[in-house]
Design an enzyme around this catalytic site. Structure first.
Site, PDB file in Angstrom:
ATOM      1  N   GLN A 112       0.999  -1.212  -0.406  1.00 20.51           N
ATOM      2  CA  GLN A 112       0.095   0.183  -0.108  1.00 20.51           C
ATOM      3  C   GLN A 112       0.771   1.402   0.140  1.00 20.51           C
ATOM      4  OE1 GLN A 112      -3.367  -0.757   3.070  1.00 20.51           O
ATOM      5  NE2 GLN A 112      -1.253  -2.205   3.426  1.00 20.51           N
ATOM      6  N   ASN A 113       2.132   0.893   0.128  1.00 23.16           N
ATOM      7  CA  ASN A 113       3.104   2.362   0.101  1.00 23.16           C
ATOM      8  C   ASN A 113       3.638   2.587  -0.863  1.00 23.16           C
ATOM      9  OD1 ASN A 113       2.596   1.489   2.813  1.00 23.16           O
ATOM     10  ND2 ASN A 113       4.999   0.953   2.782  1.00 23.16           N
ATOM     11  N   HIS A 129      -1.457   1.398  -4.336  1.00 25.44           N
ATOM     12  CA  HIS A 129      -1.965   3.089  -4.408  1.00 25.44           C
ATOM     13  C   HIS A 129      -1.109   3.384  -4.802  1.00 25.44           C
ATOM     14  CE1 HIS A 129      -4.311   1.286   0.320  1.00 25.44           C
ATOM     15  NE2 HIS A 129      -4.683   1.282  -1.620  1.00 25.44           N
ATOM     16  N   CYS A 179      -4.491  13.864 -21.390  1.00 29.66           N
ATOM     17  CA  CYS A 179      -4.123  12.974 -21.809  1.00 29.66           C
ATOM     18  C   CYS A 179      -3.887  11.239 -21.762  1.00 29.66           C
ATOM     19  CB  CYS A 179      -3.007  13.601 -23.267  1.00 29.66           C
ATOM     20  SG  CYS A 179      -1.049  13.116 -21.754  1.00 29.66           S
ATOM     21  N   CYS A 181       2.508  17.988 -18.178  1.00 29.91           N
ATOM     22  CA  CYS A 181       2.681  17.003 -18.695  1.00 29.91           C
ATOM     23  C   CYS A 181       3.569  16.757 -19.971  1.00 29.91           C
ATOM     24  CB  CYS A 181       1.183  16.266 -18.819  1.00 29.91           C
ATOM     25  SG  CYS A 181       0.851  15.140 -20.025  1.00 29.91           S
ATOM     26  N   ASN A 199       3.538  -6.202  13.336  1.00 23.65           N
ATOM     27  CA  ASN A 199       3.380  -4.850  13.897  1.00 23.65           C
ATOM     28  C   ASN A 199       3.862  -4.780  14.934  1.00 23.65           C
ATOM     29  OD1 ASN A 199       1.541  -2.300  14.452  1.00 23.65           O
ATOM     30  ND2 ASN A 199       0.434  -3.498  12.797  1.00 23.65           N
ATOM     31  N   GLU A 221       1.854  -3.274  16.938  1.00 18.19           N
ATOM     32  CA  GLU A 221       0.549  -4.171  17.753  1.00 18.19           C
ATOM     33  C   GLU A 221      -0.640  -4.752  17.661  1.00 18.19           C
ATOM     34  OE1 GLU A 221      -0.412   0.394  19.351  1.00 18.19           O
ATOM     35  OE2 GLU A 221      -1.766   0.438  17.336  1.00 18.19           O
ATOM     36  N   ALA A 225       8.830  -4.280  12.554  1.00 17.47           N
ATOM     37  CA  ALA A 225       9.320  -5.254  11.574  1.00 17.47           C
ATOM     38  C   ALA A 225      10.250  -5.178  11.239  1.00 17.47           C
ATOM     39  CB  ALA A 225       8.516  -4.746  10.025  1.00 17.47           C
TER      40      ALA A 225
HETATM   41  P1  OAD Z   1      -0.953   3.008   8.969  1.00 18.31           P
HETATM   42  O1  OAD Z   1      -0.596   4.348   9.261  1.00 18.31           O
HETATM   43  O2  OAD Z   1      -2.686   3.508   9.200  1.00 18.31           O
HETATM   44  O3  OAD Z   1      -1.255   1.874   9.848  1.00 18.31           O
HETATM   45  C1  OAD Z   1       1.234   1.764  10.516  1.00 18.31           C
HETATM   46  C2  OAD Z   1       0.253   0.548  10.731  1.00 18.31           C
HETATM   47  O4  OAD Z   1       1.979   0.238  10.959  1.00 18.31           O
HETATM   48  C3  OAD Z   1      -0.016   0.484  12.090  1.00 18.31           C
HETATM   49  O5  OAD Z   1      -0.977  -0.589  12.918  1.00 18.31           O
HETATM   50  C4  OAD Z   1       0.922   0.364  12.928  1.00 18.31           C
HETATM   51  O6  OAD Z   1       0.748   0.014  14.832  1.00 18.31           O
HETATM   52  C5  OAD Z   1       2.185   0.025  12.165  1.00 18.31           C
HETATM   53  N1  OAD Z   1       3.777   0.319  12.299  1.00 18.31           N
HETATM   54  C6  OAD Z   1       4.321   1.418  12.754  1.00 18.31           C
HETATM   55  N2  OAD Z   1       5.943   1.422  12.586  1.00 18.31           N
HETATM   56  C7  OAD Z   1       5.980  -0.318  12.660  1.00 18.31           C
HETATM   57  C8  OAD Z   1       7.425  -0.474  12.417  1.00 18.31           C
HETATM   58  N3  OAD Z   1       7.798  -0.712  12.319  1.00 18.31           N
HETATM   59  N4  OAD Z   1       7.074  -2.559  12.366  1.00 18.31           N
HETATM   60  C9  OAD Z   1       5.589  -2.835  12.317  1.00 18.31           C
HETATM   61  N5  OAD Z   1       4.678  -1.721  12.366  1.00 18.31           N
HETATM   62  C10 OAD Z   1       5.102  -1.241  12.482  1.00 18.31           C
HETATM   63  O7  OAD Z   1      -0.759   2.710   7.868  1.00 18.31           O
HETATM   64  P2  OAD Z   1      -1.670   1.602   6.110  1.00 18.31           P
HETATM   65  O8  OAD Z   1      -2.075   0.743   7.209  1.00 18.31           O
HETATM   66  O9  OAD Z   1      -0.044   1.706   5.366  1.00 18.31           O
HETATM   67  O10 OAD Z   1      -3.732   5.683   1.777  1.00 18.31           O
HETATM   68  O11 OAD Z   1      -2.623   2.899   5.547  1.00 18.31           O
HETATM   69  C11 OAD Z   1      -2.786   2.074   4.417  1.00 18.31           C
HETATM   70  C12 OAD Z   1      -3.338   3.659   3.477  1.00 18.31           C
HETATM   71  O12 OAD Z   1      -4.242   4.681   4.287  1.00 18.31           O
HETATM   72  C13 OAD Z   1      -2.497   4.283   2.637  1.00 18.31           C
HETATM   73  O13 OAD Z   1      -1.886   3.193   1.812  1.00 18.31           O
HETATM   74  C14 OAD Z   1      -2.887   5.009   2.250  1.00 18.31           C
HETATM   75  C15 OAD Z   1      -3.614   5.523   4.123  1.00 18.31           C
HETATM   76  O14 OAD Z   1      -4.331   7.059   3.583  1.00 18.31           O
HETATM   77  C16 OAD Z   1      -2.896   6.051   0.641  1.00 18.31           C
HETATM   78  O15 OAD Z   1      -2.815   7.244   0.630  1.00 18.31           O
HETATM   79  C17 OAD Z   1      -4.032   5.499  -0.727  1.00 18.31           C
HETATM   80 ZN    ZN Z   2      -1.172  15.477 -20.676  1.00 18.16          ZN
END
Ligand code: OAD
Ligand code: ZN
Length: 264
Positions: free
Chosen positions: A108-109, A126, A137, A154, A227, A229, A245
């Protein structure tokens, strides 16, 4: 002590799941990049680096104030230009080297750090901070991490471009999403790393691994959660490793290598 995250028995269980798997998929979120210095999203104040999500991560926000949206994404691009992959990204790349094309990272990153660590089979569901997309275009361009203006144009038609990022309310790129679903349907083990598992449809892939036995496909696979937590995904996790991680994944991969070597 049995439930302690770094309990060697739990690490071993996770490694054994991988060692007996034919296919492996990984779903990653912001937490996998946290130790590289990329901020996660869901801070307790509900803001995203000081902005309301509606303002910077929706098509409506962009229509209203494209300048603000580009300032926001340019700041994120600048941050990513200064960071490097951490041991979690590298450990996953080592696993991929073992499994080859039977290993898929669904991320998702938008930071590109998996690829920077050597991963090849990465599905960016994403989008990517590196790319721009032209609403006029349709051209999608890899602009790397070069500094862009707050009103980038563009390269083909000269009109204003937007970040090639999937915003809230938008659909995921269909071809990539299709491949992500296939990877979830076919894997024997899914590793879920650093995601709060609240953003759909991506988070729904975890349920796919567990539910699929009901629709006559392959039997349910195992889920390993890594994670800091427990999350919304934890109910589906067969093994939960609750520690950073960058600490956990290298331990799992080290154990995995031992088990694979012993089996030979
Ligand atoms: P979140 O910020 O919602 O969640 C991050 C998760 O990583 C949390 O559950 C933390 O506990 C965990 N975390 C933090 N540090 C960590 C570490 N060192 N090791 C392991 N876990 C750790 O992020 P996402 O779940 O990625 O969408 O969010 C999903 C989507 O929402 C993103 O892709 C983004 C956002 O809006 C878009 O940009 C389209
Ligand atoms: Zn264009």
């Amino acid at each position: 002590m049995a439930d302690h995250p770094l309990d060697p028995a739990l690490i071993r269980r996770a490694a054994a799941m991988l060692a007996t798997s034919e296919r492996v998929a990984v779903l990653t979120g912001a937490g996998v990049s946290a130790e590289s210095g990329v901020p996660t999203f869901r801070a307790s104040d509900g803001l995203w680096e000081g902005h309301r999500i509606e303002d910077v991560a929706t098509p409506q926000g962009y229509a209203k104030n494209p300048l603000l949206v580009w300032q926001f994404y340019n700041a994120r691009r600048a941050n990513v230009a200064t960071v490097t992959p951490n041991p979690a990204h590298f450990a996953l790349a080592v696993l991929e080297a073992h499994f080859g094309d039977r290993f898929t990272v669904i991320t998702q990153n938008v930071d590109g750090l998996h690829q920077q660590a050597g991963a090849k089979n990465v599905l960016e569901v994403h989008g990517s901070l590196r790319r721009t997309r032209c609403p006029n275009c349709g051209d999608v361009a890899d602009r790397g991490l070069e500094t862009l203006s707050d009103k980038p144009e563009c390269l083909k038609c000269g009109r204003a471009v937007r970040p090639d990022i999937v915003w809230f309310g938008e659909t995921l790129p269909p071809d990539i999403w299709q491949k992500a679903q296939e990877a979830a349907e076919e894997c024997d083990t899914l590793i879920v790393v650093g995601t709060s598992a609240v953003v759909y449809p991506a988070a729904g892939l975890i349920g796919v691994v567990k539910r699929r036995s009901q629709w006559g496909a392959k039997l349910a696979g195992d889920v390993i959660e890594v994670n800091l937590e427990p999350t919304d995904a934890s109910a589906h996790a067969d093994v939960g490793l609750y520690a950073p991680a960058g600490v956990v994944l290298p331990l799992v991969v080290e154990k995995f290598k031992e088990l694979v070597a012993d089996a030979k």
